[in-house]
Design an enzyme around this catalytic site. Structure first.
Site, PDB file in Angstrom:
ATOM      1  N   ARG A 227       6.524  -8.755  17.357  1.00 10.57           N
ATOM      2  CA  ARG A 227       7.167  -7.569  16.783  1.00 10.57           C
ATOM      3  C   ARG A 227       6.476  -6.308  17.295  1.00 10.57           C
ATOM      4  NH1 ARG A 227       6.308  -3.987  12.369  1.00 10.57           N
ATOM      5  NH2 ARG A 227       8.021  -3.755  10.861  1.00 10.57           N
TER       6      ARG A 227
ATOM      7  N   HIS B  36       0.842  -1.199   0.000  1.00  9.26           N
ATOM      8  CA  HIS B  36       0.000   0.000   0.000  1.00  9.26           C
ATOM      9  C   HIS B  36       0.875   1.247   0.000  1.00  9.26           C
ATOM     10  CE1 HIS B  36       1.036  -0.538   4.258  1.00  9.26           C
ATOM     11  NE2 HIS B  36       0.853   0.770   4.383  1.00  9.26           N
TER      12      HIS B  36
ATOM     13  N   HIS C 208       4.824   0.101  -0.033  1.00 13.72           N
ATOM     14  CA  HIS C 208       5.523  -0.754   0.917  1.00 13.72           C
ATOM     15  C   HIS C 208       4.569  -1.742   1.577  1.00 13.72           C
ATOM     16  CE1 HIS C 208       4.041   2.804   3.115  1.00 13.72           C
ATOM     17  NE2 HIS C 208       3.771   1.940   4.089  1.00 13.72           N
TER      18      HIS C 208
END
Length: 316
Positions: free
Chosen positions: A285, A217, A275
């Site tokens: 994460r 996107h 990206h």
């Protein structure tokens, strides 16, 4: 470099032959060869991202290296639809940059603690959980709730301390200053905008479209107020999780950033920088997304602590 040359020519001891003797040359040659082999190996190690299965993809910043305070910068042509509408703020030249040491690993660890204070009251049912300190929004199951109300229901009168938010503001200010320096933005022109949020990603299967963070996107397509996007990574690829690398997907400029505790990735938000985040396959994460705008209409302030919130909870 001079020192290596001295050693290579066998300088020094009274019993050594003269430098121009045949014996000296024979002794020095192996040392020269070893020196070149070591140097060559070091160069090959630094360039190893060039020899991947996809020759068009290159690692911009590796998890086991430090790019330093100067960082790594890549200049890109701005997208054809890019317009400079805000004098003294918008980028004339677009691109991306990665910085280490702007935020310490210890500060990154403290920021994870702040995130977990809020996320302990909720958590997404899929692989992604977000927490917005400005609006109070937090993922709860497949929806969003107000973390302030959740804190109030659990009898918590101060969810985030003054010191927590002081660190958050300090980090945001440092990143903003780097953007202003890099893109030569006049003081006061660049503004924090929303959504600004912590993210926690795991390998749980998605339950809503919001959990599918791995689709390519462009930020301005989702939020036209974005002009500069920054990402602060709070823990480290391979050490704390697998997958989860950040991928730039521009044709001819496909680069990967390995998350590392304290590492900051900054890029212009236009269509020159499509990206996605690689799907996390194990571990957890953590990161913070901090976007900035040139449009004062979409500016937001820093989160603050107000004890007497109207519904009895803690205002952020």
């Amino acid at each position: 470099m001079k020192k290596n040359k001295k050693r290579g020519t066998g300088e020094a001891k009274p019993s050594s032959p003269p430098d121009d003797s045949p014996q000296a040359v024979i002794i020095s040659l192996p040392r020269i060869i070893v020196t070149f082999l070591i140097a060559g190996a070091a160069i090959m190690y630094r360039l190893q991202p060039l020899w991947k299965e996809d020759p068009h993809v290159m690692d911009l910043a590796l998890w086991n290296s430090t790019v330093g305070t100067a960082g790594v910068t890549q200049v890109l042509p701005c997208s054809p639809d890019h317009k400079v509408e805000y004098t003294g703020c918008e980028a004339v030249r677009c691109g991306r940059m990665v910085l280490d040491r702007l935020v310490t690993a210890e500060e990154a660890k403290q920021l994870i603690t702040i995130a977990e204070k809020g996320m302990a009251l909720g958590g997404g049912s899929g692989g992604a959980t977000i927490l917005d300190l400005h609006s109070g929004a937090i993922s709860v199951g497949t929806k969003f709730a107000d973390v302030r109300l959740l804190a109030n229901k659990n009898g918590i009168t101060e969810l985030f301390s003054y010191e927590d938010l002081k660190l958050y503001r300090s980090v945001k200010n440092r990143i903003q200053l780097e953007i202003e320096k890099k893109w030569k933005i006049k003081t006061g022109k660049l503004k924090l905008t929303k959504p600004t949020f912590f993210s926690r990603m795991t390998d749980k299967p998605p339950t809503t479209v919001h959990d599918e963070y791995w689709h390519v996107h462009t930020d301005t397509e989702q939020y036209d107020r974005f002009h500069y996007t920054s990402l602060l990574y709070l823990n480290t690829y391979t050490t704390d999780f697998m997958g989860g690398r950040f991928m730039f997907d521009a044709p001819g400029f496909n680069n990967t950033v390995h998350p590392k505790a304290g590492r900051v990735s900054i890029f212009t938000s236009g269509t020159e920088n499509p990206h996605h985040v690689e799907r996390v396959t194990s571990g957890v994460r953590y990161a913070i997304t901090i976007p900035f705008t040139c449009d004062p209409e979409f500016a937001i302030g820093d989160p603050t602590v107000q004890l007497n919130y109207h519904d009895g909870g803690t205002h952020l």
